[in-house]
Design an enzyme around this catalytic site. Structure first.
Site, short mmCIF file in Angstrom:
data_model
loop_
_atom_site.label_atom_id
_atom_site.label_comp_id
_atom_site.label_asym_id
_atom_site.label_seq_id
_atom_site.Cartn_x
_atom_site.Cartn_y
_atom_site.Cartn_z
N LYS A 1 -71.43 24.50 -29.84
CA LYS A 1 -70.28 23.64 -29.53
C LYS A 1 -69.09 23.93 -30.43
O LYS A 1 -67.94 23.80 -30.00
CB LYS A 1 -70.67 22.15 -29.63
CG LYS A 1 -71.57 21.71 -28.48
CD LYS A 1 -71.54 20.21 -28.28
CE LYS A 1 -72.34 19.81 -27.07
NZ LYS A 1 -72.42 18.39 -26.83
N LYS B 1 -76.21 26.90 -19.52
CA LYS B 1 -76.72 25.61 -19.03
C LYS B 1 -75.64 24.87 -18.23
O LYS B 1 -74.45 25.00 -18.54
CB LYS B 1 -77.26 24.82 -20.22
CG LYS B 1 -76.64 23.53 -20.54
CD LYS B 1 -77.26 22.83 -21.72
CE LYS B 1 -76.18 21.89 -22.26
NZ LYS B 1 -76.59 20.60 -22.66
N LYS C 1 -71.27 19.30 -18.61
CA LYS C 1 -70.03 18.58 -18.28
C LYS C 1 -68.83 19.31 -18.82
O LYS C 1 -67.72 19.19 -18.31
CB LYS C 1 -70.03 17.20 -18.95
CG LYS C 1 -71.08 16.26 -18.48
CD LYS C 1 -71.05 15.03 -19.38
CE LYS C 1 -72.41 14.42 -19.51
NZ LYS C 1 -72.66 13.84 -20.81
P1 ADP Z 1 -73.90 17.71 -21.44
O1 ADP Z 1 -74.55 18.88 -22.11
O2 ADP Z 1 -73.59 17.97 -20.02
O3 ADP Z 1 -72.72 17.18 -22.22
P2 ADP Z 1 -75.45 15.61 -22.60
O4 ADP Z 1 -75.40 16.41 -23.84
O5 ADP Z 1 -74.74 14.31 -22.61
O6 ADP Z 1 -74.95 16.55 -21.43
O7 ADP Z 1 -76.96 15.39 -22.18
C1 ADP Z 1 -77.55 14.15 -21.81
C2 ADP Z 1 -79.01 14.38 -21.42
O8 ADP Z 1 -79.07 15.26 -20.31
C3 ADP Z 1 -79.88 15.02 -22.52
O9 ADP Z 1 -81.20 14.51 -22.43
C4 ADP Z 1 -79.87 16.45 -22.16
O10 ADP Z 1 -81.02 17.12 -22.63
C5 ADP Z 1 -79.86 16.40 -20.63
N1 ADP Z 1 -79.20 17.58 -20.09
C6 ADP Z 1 -77.89 17.92 -20.22
N2 ADP Z 1 -77.62 19.07 -19.59
C7 ADP Z 1 -78.79 19.48 -19.04
C8 ADP Z 1 -79.18 20.61 -18.24
N3 ADP Z 1 -78.30 21.53 -17.88
N4 ADP Z 1 -80.46 20.71 -17.86
C9 ADP Z 1 -81.37 19.76 -18.20
N5 ADP Z 1 -81.08 18.68 -18.95
C10 ADP Z 1 -79.81 18.53 -19.36
N1 TRP Z 2 -77.39 13.93 -28.30
C1 TRP Z 2 -77.83 13.62 -26.98
C2 TRP Z 2 -77.17 14.57 -26.00
O1 TRP Z 2 -76.13 15.11 -26.25
C3 TRP Z 2 -77.50 12.20 -26.61
C4 TRP Z 2 -78.19 11.27 -27.54
C5 TRP Z 2 -77.60 10.56 -28.55
C6 TRP Z 2 -79.59 10.98 -27.55
N2 TRP Z 2 -78.56 9.83 -29.20
C7 TRP Z 2 -79.78 10.07 -28.63
C8 TRP Z 2 -80.67 11.41 -26.80
C9 TRP Z 2 -81.04 9.60 -28.95
C10 TRP Z 2 -81.94 10.93 -27.13
C11 TRP Z 2 -82.12 10.04 -28.20
O2 TRP Z 2 -77.71 14.78 -24.97
#
Ligand code: ADP
Ligand code: TRP
Length: 333
Positions: free
Chosen positions: A113, A196, A199
């Site tokens: 990131k 992957k 968003k």
């Molecule tokens: P993003 O990477 O799109 O910002 P987040 O980090 O908010 O998404 O992820 C929220 C949840 O969704 C987490 O449990 C993460 O492991 C799952 N997740 C995010 N992107 C994927 C993906 N491409 N495939 C499977 N699980 C995902």
């Molecule tokens: N970091 C996680 C993500 O980006 C979101 C998250 C924040 C989370 N606190 C958590 C997931 C605690 C599981 C448990 O997807």
């Protein structure tokens, strides 16, 4: 009700997509009858990357609406906002003093990131896995359903919990277990099967959003990258580089709740243009009811805010007890 407890969270940083659904939310829904569940809108985590107040606000409501639309039942479980439970940030500071710099510097998500300019990344982005550990440990969660990309953060959380227990010579913290889906634990971009689905990816064609219309879904799958070879078992052979093909087959298998073997068998010899028609239909069938419900929930924001406030009060009740115990353990007054 068993004493198994689930905590998981999603950052409200934009529209939720198919990766969030298959990697996380679908699992949340499957667990909610067996476990006591805390589902969190990780709004403080969303601040680690520059965002605009109005957009963050909207994303918080959209994510809450998506939780409800996907089938999370608030009669049995709690949906809450991280920033409304101050014990998370209090515990996070204490855990900052437990975690080692070397542990954090190994986190691959920070490296991804932050990109090439780490000096310019926020300190919050670097310490974010510690806040995530606090989110989990404050509820003494036994299980944490997440996508594969969060596995390393979960391992860090376990290390922090074990070091706390050993430093203070007790077994206060429960060591949480990750729950990672077997298929589609990492849904990949529709444009590049090695990245992957996310968003934050610039091209909207790379993902299926939970709010996409039928036409958008059909168009995105039509344009999804594949190769020219027909479907066959070699897609998953050891040296296969058919990443985009693997991704589409895994998505289908997860949505349909069928094994990869069954799907490969059913479509053996068919072209991807045939397969894509079936995949689009399946996606529309699964995603449309969710997107309709998201719109309904968003048309009554007052109700939605009420759900979040009620859930946050309940979460506070549990978290307050933990932080008082911890203060005592570490010697604070
Ligand atoms: P993003 O990477 O799109 O910002 P987040 O980090 O908010 O998404 O992820 C929220 C949840 O969704 C987490 O449990 C993460 O492991 C799952 N997740 C995010 N992107 C994927 C993906 N491409 N495939 C499977 N699980 C995902
Ligand atoms: N970091 C996680 C993500 O980006 C979101 C998250 C924040 C989370 N606190 C958590 C997931 C605690 C599981 C448990 O997807």
């Amino acid at each position: 009700m068993s004493n198994k407890r689930v905590l998981s969270g999603i950052q409200p940083t934009g529209n939720l997509h198919l990766g969030n659904y298959l990697g996380a939310i679908k699992n949340f829904v499957a667990m909610q009858n067996e476990f006591q569940c805390f589902f969190m809108l990780a709004d403080l985590h969303a601040l680690t990357i520059k965002t605009q107040p109005k957009i963050l606000n909207e994303s918080i409501l959209n994510t809450a609406a998506s939780f409800l639309a996907a089938g999370i039942d608030i009669k049995k479980n709690i949906i809450f906002c991280q920033s409304k439970v101050s014990a998370h940030t209090e515990l996070s500071w204490i855990l900052n003093c437990i975690a080692r710099v070397g542990w954090l510097s190994r986190m691959t998500q920070f490296k991804e990131k932050a990109g090439s300019n780490k000096e310019k990344a926020s300190v919050g982005l670097y310490t974010y896995p510690i806040l995530m550990s606090a989110d989990i440990l404050i509820y003494k969660a036994t299980h944490v359903p997440v996508g594969d990309d969060q596995k390393q953060h979960l391992e860090l959380c376990r290390d922090i919990a074990m070091k706390f227990n050993s430093d203070y010579n007790n077994d206060y913290f429960v060591i949480p277990e990750p729950i990672i889906p077997k298929y589609a634990s990492r849904v990949m971009s529709l444009r590049d099967g090695r990245k992957k689905m996310s968003k934050s990816e610039e091209s909207d064609l790379s993902r299926i959003n939970l709010t996409d219309s039928k036409d958008q879904i059909v168009q995105k799958i039509k344009k999804a990258k594949t190769d020219n070879d027909p479907i066959s078992e070699n897609i998953f052979s050891e040296n296969s580089t058919r990443y985009e093909a693997q991704n589409l087959i895994k998505i289908y298998s997860n949505l349909k709740s069928e094994s990869l073997d069954t799907v490969l068998n059913d479509f053996n010899g068919k072209t991807f243009s045939d397969f894509k028609k079936n995949l689009s239909e399946l996606l529309v069938e699964k995603i449309q009811p969710i997107s309709k419900k998201i719109k309904q929930y968003r048309s009554e924001d007052k109700e939605l805010i009420n759900v979040i406030n009620t859930g946050s009060e309940k979460a506070n009740h549990t978290a307050e007890k933990t932080i008082l115990d911890i203060k005592k353990i570490v010697g604070l007054l």
